[in-house]
Design a protein around this motif. Structure first.
Motif, PDB file in Angstrom:
ATOM      1  N   GLU A 256       0.774  -1.076  -0.020  1.00 48.92           N
ATOM      2  CA  GLU A 256       0.110  -0.040  -0.142  1.00 48.92           C
ATOM      3  C   GLU A 256       0.922   1.146   0.029  1.00 48.92           C
ATOM      4  O   GLU A 256       0.568   2.272  -0.871  1.00 48.92           O
ATOM      5  N   ARG A 260       1.230   4.377  -2.749  1.00 50.17           N
ATOM      6  CA  ARG A 260       1.051   5.879  -2.127  1.00 50.17           C
ATOM      7  C   ARG A 260       2.298   6.594  -2.291  1.00 50.17           C
ATOM      8  O   ARG A 260       2.229   7.585  -2.021  1.00 50.17           O
ATOM      9  N   TRP A 262       5.277   6.550  -0.530  1.00 47.40           N
ATOM     10  CA  TRP A 262       5.701   6.658   0.961  1.00 47.40           C
ATOM     11  C   TRP A 262       7.370   6.633   0.893  1.00 47.40           C
ATOM     12  O   TRP A 262       7.581   6.342  -0.270  1.00 47.40           O
TER      13      TRP A 262
END
Ligand code: HEM
Ligand code: HEM
Ligand code: SF4
Lengths: 362, 213
Positions: A256, A260, A262
């Motif tokens: 995830e 995204r 990160w």
């Protein structure tokens, strides 16, 4: 190679080739920005390029992958590509020159002889020093021999790409050919390192433009890297830094967090120890750089990054003697557990043994 | 007769407890910096930023406390002097052996000394060396984001001696070595207090030890 007459200035040559005044000024602005100069210097850069003639340059390729040559040729911002190749008069470049064999060697020898002390030597690739340097020879001469002659007689040398700066990939442990950078192989020369794997054309060009504009090389750090390009830490200029501070990390490829965008810290990012203008100048015409593409920084522009920074996908170096899979924390925790067990064993042994009698063994 | 002797002067006790508190904070935040075990659920938590903030504040407390203790090795009473940590006198070498033998069950009694036993002294010396390396590597890492001659002097020069990765690894691993020390240290303090009944445990709070005349 040179198609421009020698008595022309750089700007005259460019305009004859169809570069518009507007594009030329854009180029000068880009250079000022790369050199971390205020816009008031743009006219000064333009003036220098209007007056100065192209300096002669010889491009040497040794133990390399031609990535730095690619970097120049793929400078897809059309004007930069043209201009870079036109700011200097490249007399010799094995990969892209038309001449071959004796004729090519002669072109190089001519520059060294006729432009002694005035031309720029550009070096791409490491220089092997083991066994008399036989692991890289061109036309029967060792790279070391050629570098000594060409760099030794140049006004200064620009090392493009990490290999010519400190040895790069060929010099990674166990360095079978004894590869080193130009600065180490040829003593006593004036040189600037533009490391990176591959190097960024903009930094190399800006170094030459600095020389043309101010008559001197840009200020450098202890690794001979220009401060304008290598004075700032990647981690401090990274677009993912907000996620680092927040505590949002990619933990697995494609998880995830990775999707995204990160922070790549836990995936082994070396941004916290790497100094480079990579996040601002970027590659592929300023569109992208590794971290933006989702890959951790591997400190490609730092000295001996292959050996000095630990594995690419781990944050910490391996503990000497321990396998790749054993993390520093596992070992630390293990040692602490052994200490705790030892203490417990001591306490038990003492309880079993009973209290010492009072007067014995003073 | 049991006499109470003032052994640990105020600076010794102060630096001891400042060290304990700051090391606790440094270890908790440092391990997080090394392998972030808390995960932000939203962007506004700034966990890593706060951890680093606490790490840096504590590192200053720790560094100053360390320096004060070093100073006190030359200014304090005889129980806190540097001679307690370097076993060069014949007598200290004897108690070094005696204390080691005691902990290995080779002797019934620990040599009676009022300050540190020579074994404890040597252990603290090694610990202080670890502290020094931790401070130097810590400031070296700090100098990566704080550029300038001062930070180079404080620790940045280390990068001329070893690679960036090694500095980090050393800084990281010493954390675990300190953890080992703390485990053994607390056990020994407790053991000694029990067997000698000298009030050792309370001495590091009050400064006084009980000694038989
Ligand atoms: C991070 C944790 C700790 C560290 C690094 C540490 C370090 C030290 C050092 C360096 C000394 C020597 C004092 C000097 O001369 O300056 C010392 C003494 C002492 N500490 Fe600690 N300490 C820690 C935790 C504790 C705790 C939690 C206790 C008690 C429960 C404790 C009890 C004592 C006692 C009783 C002494 C005096 C014993 C002796 O003479 O050897 N310590 N400690
Ligand atoms: C007993 C004392 C200390 C302990 C136990 C400790 C522990 C740690 C640990 C475990 C890390 C993580 C290393 C990694 O895996 O990257 C760390 C990072 C760090 N420590 Fe310490 N440390 C101590 C003292 C200091 C001191 C005195 C300084 C001085 C300024 C310092 C500055 C730093 C810095 C700058 C980092 C890296 C932070 C980052 O990458 O953002 N530490 N520390
Ligand atoms: S991705 Fe790398 S450089 Fe960017 S913030 Fe994270 S650790 Fe730093």
């Amino acid at each position: 190679m040179s198609t421009v007459r020698d008595d022309q200035s750089i700007w005259e040559g460019l305009s004859k080739k169809g570069v518009s005044r507007r594009d030329f000024m854009k180029f000068c602005s880009t250079m000022a920005a790369t050199l971390a100069l205020p816009s008031s210097f743009v006219p000064r850069i333009a003036e220098a390029l209007e007056k100065k003639q192209k300096p002669y340059a010889v491009w040497l390729e040794f133990q390399d992958c031609a990535g730095d040559t690619e970097s120049i040729l793929r400078a897809t911002k059309p004007t930069i590509a043209q201009i870079v190749l036109d700011v200097i008069s490249l007399e010799y470049h094995e990969t892209i020159m038309a001449g071959a064999g004796k004729a090519a060697e002669k072109a190089r020898d001519d520059v060294v002889k006729n432009q002694k002390g005035k031309y720029i030597a550009i070096v791409e690739g490491a220089i092997p020093t083991k066994d008399g340097g036989i692991y890289c020879t061109i036309a029967g001469r060792t790279a070391l021999d050629i570098a000594k002659e060409v760099c030794g007689n140049a006004a200064f040398t620009i090392n493009v790409g990490s290999c010519s700066c400190w040895g790069g990939v060929p010099s990674a442990n166990p360095n079978p050919t004894g590869a080193v950078g130009t600065g180490e192989a040829v003593s006593g020369i004036t040189y600037v390192n533009i490391p990176g794997c591959a190097h960024n054309v903009e930094n190399a060009t800006a170094t030459i433009v600095h020389y043309l504009t101010f008559g001197s090389l840009p200020p450098v750090d202890s690794h001979h890297r220009p401060l304008f390009g290598y004075g700032k830490r990647i981690h401090d200029n990274c677009e993912r830094r907000a996620h680092f501070d927040a505590g949002q990390f990619v933990r697995k490829w494609g998880d995830e967090g990775h999707r995204r965008g990160w922070c790549l810290y836990e995936m082994g990012c070396k941004g916290p120890e790497a100094y480079y203008n990579c996040p601002t100048v970027k590659y592929n015409s300023g569109t992208c750089w590794p971290v933006q593409a989702g890959h951790p920084c591997m400190a490609c522009a730092a000295d001996h990054n292959w050996d000095a920074f630990g594995p690419i996908y781990k944050r910490l170096e391996n503990v000497p003697g321990a396998g790749y899979q054993t993390s520093a924390d596992k070992i630390g925790l293990g040692v602490a557990a052994v200490a705790a067990a030892g203490v417990a064993a001591h306490a038990i042994a003492r309880a079993v043994k009973g209290k010492p009698k009072d007067e014995e063994d003073k | 007769m049991i006499k109470r002797i003032y052994v640990w002067e105020f600076p010794v006790r102060l630096t001891h407890w400042l060290n304990v508190l700051s090391i606790l904070a440094l270890a908790v935040t440092g391990i997080y910096i090394g392998a972030p075990y808390l995960f932000a659920v939203n962007e506004n938590q700034f966990i890593m930023a706060k951890m680093r903030y606490v790490h840096f504040i504590s590192s200053y407390v720790f560094t100053v406390s360390f320096l004060v203790r070093i100073y006190w090795m030359f200014a304090g009473n005889k129980f806190s002097r540097w001679r307690q940590f370097v076993p060069i006198s014949k007598e200290r070498l004897e108690t070094l052996y005696g204390a080691t033998a005691y902990y290995c069950f080779l002797r019934e009694k620990c040599p009676r000394v009022i300050g540190h036993t020579a074994l404890a002294g040597v252990t603290y010396l090694l610990l202080f060396i670890l502290f020094l390396i931790e401070i130097l590597t810590g400031f070296a890492l700090y100098s990566q984001s704080h550029i300038g001659a001062f930070w180079t002097l404080m620790g940045g020069w280390l990068f001329a001696v070893m690679g960036e990765g090694t500095v980090r690894l050393v800084h990281h691993m010493i954390t675990w070595l300190i953890a080992v020390f703390v485990i053994v240290h607390i056990y020994i303090a407790w053991l000694n207090d029990l067997s000698e009944r000298n009030g050792l445990m309370s001495s590091i709070f009050s400064g006084y030890k009980s000694v038989e005349e």
